[in-house]
Design a protein around this motif. Sequence first.
Motif, PDB file in Angstrom:
ATOM      1  N   ALA A 188     -10.949 -10.852  17.562  1.00 27.69           N
ATOM      2  CA  ALA A 188     -10.261  -9.570  17.330  1.00 27.69           C
ATOM      3  C   ALA A 188      -9.020  -9.753  16.464  1.00 27.69           C
ATOM      4  N   GLU A 189      -8.271 -10.855  16.730  1.00 29.75           N
ATOM      5  CA  GLU A 189      -7.096 -11.112  15.893  1.00 29.75           C
ATOM      6  C   GLU A 189      -7.494 -11.335  14.437  1.00 29.75           C
ATOM      7  N   GLY A 190      -8.599 -12.100  14.254  1.00 25.39           N
ATOM      8  CA  GLY A 190      -9.063 -12.309  12.881  1.00 25.39           C
ATOM      9  C   GLY A 190      -9.485 -11.012  12.230  1.00 25.39           C
ATOM     10  N   GLU A 191     -10.210 -10.168  13.013  1.00 24.78           N
ATOM     11  CA  GLU A 191     -10.632  -8.878  12.453  1.00 24.78           C
ATOM     12  C   GLU A 191      -9.430  -7.992  12.153  1.00 24.78           C
ATOM     13  N   THR A 192      -8.404  -8.060  13.011  1.00 22.84           N
ATOM     14  CA  THR A 192      -7.198  -7.254  12.778  1.00 22.84           C
ATOM     15  C   THR A 192      -6.494  -7.686  11.501  1.00 22.84           C
ATOM     16  N   GLU A 193      -6.388  -9.014  11.320  1.00 26.35           N
ATOM     17  CA  GLU A 193      -5.772  -9.512  10.087  1.00 26.35           C
ATOM     18  C   GLU A 193      -6.568  -9.079   8.861  1.00 26.35           C
ATOM     19  N   SER A 194      -7.907  -9.127   9.004  1.00 25.01           N
ATOM     20  CA  SER A 194      -8.743  -8.691   7.870  1.00 25.01           C
ATOM     21  C   SER A 194      -8.528  -7.216   7.574  1.00 25.01           C
ATOM     22  N   LEU A 195      -8.441  -6.398   8.646  1.00 29.09           N
ATOM     23  CA  LEU A 195      -8.200  -4.965   8.443  1.00 29.09           C
ATOM     24  C   LEU A 195      -6.842  -4.704   7.816  1.00 29.09           C
ATOM     25  N   ASP A 196      -5.860  -5.490   8.283  1.00 25.21           N
ATOM     26  CA  ASP A 196      -4.524  -5.322   7.675  1.00 25.21           C
ATOM     27  C   ASP A 196      -4.552  -5.644   6.188  1.00 25.21           C
ATOM     28  N   GLU A 197      -5.281  -6.711   5.848  1.00 31.83           N
ATOM     29  CA  GLU A 197      -5.371  -7.048   4.418  1.00 31.83           C
ATOM     30  C   GLU A 197      -6.099  -5.973   3.652  1.00 31.83           C
ATOM     31  N   GLU A 198      -7.179  -5.432   4.245  1.00 32.99           N
ATOM     32  CA  GLU A 198      -7.917  -4.355   3.583  1.00 32.99           C
ATOM     33  C   GLU A 198      -7.049  -3.119   3.410  1.00 32.99           C
ATOM     34  N   GLU A 200      -3.783  -3.091   3.179  1.00 34.49           N
ATOM     35  CA  GLU A 200      -2.799  -3.356   2.127  1.00 34.49           C
ATOM     36  C   GLU A 200      -3.406  -3.179   0.741  1.00 34.49           C
ATOM     37  N   ARG A 201      -4.651  -3.709   0.585  1.00 36.26           N
ATOM     38  CA  ARG A 201      -5.305  -3.536  -0.723  1.00 36.26           C
ATOM     39  C   ARG A 201      -5.587  -2.064  -0.999  1.00 36.26           C
ATOM     40  N   ALA A 202      -5.989  -1.315   0.065  1.00 36.97           N
ATOM     41  CA  ALA A 202      -6.264   0.108  -0.141  1.00 36.97           C
ATOM     42  C   ALA A 202      -5.000   0.876  -0.504  1.00 36.97           C
ATOM     43  N   GLU A 203      -3.878   0.486   0.126  1.00 31.51           N
ATOM     44  CA  GLU A 203      -2.616   1.167  -0.199  1.00 31.51           C
ATOM     45  C   GLU A 203      -2.195   0.906  -1.638  1.00 31.51           C
ATOM     46  N   LYS A 204      -2.516  -0.323  -2.084  1.00 32.60           N
ATOM     47  CA  LYS A 204      -2.175  -0.621  -3.479  1.00 32.60           C
ATOM     48  C   LYS A 204      -3.038   0.156  -4.456  1.00 32.60           C
ATOM     49  N   VAL A 205      -4.354   0.326  -4.073  1.00 32.19           N
ATOM     50  CA  VAL A 205      -5.260   1.048  -4.981  1.00 32.19           C
ATOM     51  C   VAL A 205      -5.071   2.546  -4.873  1.00 32.19           C
ATOM     52  N   LEU A 206      -4.976   3.056  -3.644  1.00 32.75           N
ATOM     53  CA  LEU A 206      -4.854   4.496  -3.414  1.00 32.75           C
ATOM     54  C   LEU A 206      -3.418   4.839  -3.094  1.00 32.75           C
ATOM     55  N   LYS A 207      -2.644   5.138  -4.069  1.00 32.18           N
ATOM     56  CA  LYS A 207      -1.263   5.561  -3.865  1.00 32.18           C
ATOM     57  C   LYS A 207      -1.220   7.042  -3.587  1.00 32.18           C
ATOM     58  N   PRO A 208      -0.282   7.514  -2.884  1.00 32.75           N
ATOM     59  CA  PRO A 208      -0.177   8.954  -2.580  1.00 32.75           C
ATOM     60  C   PRO A 208      -0.045   9.758  -3.856  1.00 32.75           C
ATOM     61  N   ARG A 209      -0.770  10.869  -3.844  1.00 28.46           N
ATOM     62  CA  ARG A 209      -0.747  11.748  -5.019  1.00 28.46           C
ATOM     63  C   ARG A 209       0.586  12.457  -5.194  1.00 28.46           C
ATOM     64  N   ASN A 210       1.364  12.510  -4.155  1.00 32.96           N
ATOM     65  CA  ASN A 210       2.657  13.197  -4.264  1.00 32.96           C
ATOM     66  C   ASN A 210       3.794  12.224  -4.475  1.00 32.96           C
ATOM     67  N   ALA A 211       3.490  11.002  -5.010  1.00 38.91           N
ATOM     68  CA  ALA A 211       4.565  10.055  -5.278  1.00 38.91           C
ATOM     69  C   ALA A 211       5.528  10.641  -6.301  1.00 38.91           C
ATOM     70  N   PRO A 212       6.772  10.678  -6.066  1.00 40.93           N
ATOM     71  CA  PRO A 212       7.742  11.352  -6.958  1.00 40.93           C
ATOM     72  C   PRO A 212       7.775  10.740  -8.348  1.00 40.93           C
ATOM     73  N   LEU A 213       7.546   9.431  -8.499  1.00 42.04           N
ATOM     74  CA  LEU A 213       7.679   8.812  -9.814  1.00 42.04           C
ATOM     75  C   LEU A 213       6.549   9.218 -10.756  1.00 42.04           C
ATOM     76  N   GLU A 214       5.344   9.604 -10.214  1.00 42.13           N
ATOM     77  CA  GLU A 214       4.217   9.990 -11.059  1.00 42.13           C
ATOM     78  C   GLU A 214       4.195  11.481 -11.337  1.00 42.13           C
ATOM     79  N   LEU A 215       4.960  12.244 -10.638  1.00 46.62           N
ATOM     80  CA  LEU A 215       4.972  13.696 -10.818  1.00 46.62           C
ATOM     81  C   LEU A 215       5.988  14.083 -11.893  1.00 46.62           C
ATOM     82  N   THR A 216       5.508  14.884 -12.830  1.00 43.63           N
ATOM     83  CA  THR A 216       6.398  15.339 -13.914  1.00 43.63           C
ATOM     84  C   THR A 216       6.296  16.848 -14.050  1.00 43.63           C
ATOM     85  N   ALA A 217       7.256  17.408 -14.742  1.00 47.07           N
ATOM     86  CA  ALA A 217       7.263  18.867 -14.965  1.00 47.07           C
ATOM     87  C   ALA A 217       6.115  19.286 -15.853  1.00 47.07           C
TER      88      ALA A 217
END
Length: 259
Positions: A188-198, A200-217
């Motif tokens: 379970a610990e190994g699976e948890t670490e794997s999920l955490d890594e997944e 993290e990778r998903a957060e890097k690929v899928l950034k929030p659409r409402n991120a202030p730096l990407e939103l422009t007028a």
Amino acid sequence: MSATPWYIKGILYVALPAACIAALYLSIPGEVALARTAGWSEHYAPAMPVCLSVYALSAGAIATYRRKMELPGQVTALVGSLMALLLAMSAQSISHLIEQDYMGSSALLVVAVSCVPPLTIAHLVHMAETPSAVRTASQVVADLERENQGLKTAVVAAETENVLSHARGVLTGLGEVSQVTGELLEWAEGETESLDEELERAEKVLKPRNAPLELTAEMIEKTRKTLAAEGKRPTVERVCTALGISQASYYRYREPVTA
């Protein structure tokens, strides 16, 4: 338990007493003749068969009874019964030897035969006396209680051994379960670490659409025009929905309205 056959009962209750009576009857002449040889008169000599034969019968019966009841005095009773048989056999043999002139009377023979009655009385009184070591009812009960306690101890020891054996088996099973649980936790610990890594990778690929730096007028204005071209009223709510931003972000990044 099967019943005693009728012929065995007949032997015990008929044949055995008849044989004893016949043996006593046959011993009478020789023992009477021996008593006469030793010097007893015609009046007293017939008591010799009773003295010897009945003495042998009594000693044998008492010896058997004491052996069955586990009473003291078994050895002396057995010795007395054997001596009584030897005396009875000797009396018959000596009487017949004297009668057939194979031997004659002697001082030693007279003394030996004369000692038979007092020795018989002494030994019969000794056997008839209640032994001092006879177990009373309370002693028997005490012995039974000790035996019962011994049996209880043996049963408790056996049950304890069974319980301990069962406990050892349970502990062994718990050890195996603990080992399996540890392996599951590691997995379970190994699976948890794997999920955490997944994640993290998903957060890097899928950034929030409402991120202030990407939103422009420009993006807000372009979305308004797209909605208007589609025949939809470009309200703040529709623009925010299309861009996936909050109204606060909308008002923060939209172009100021000029007069």
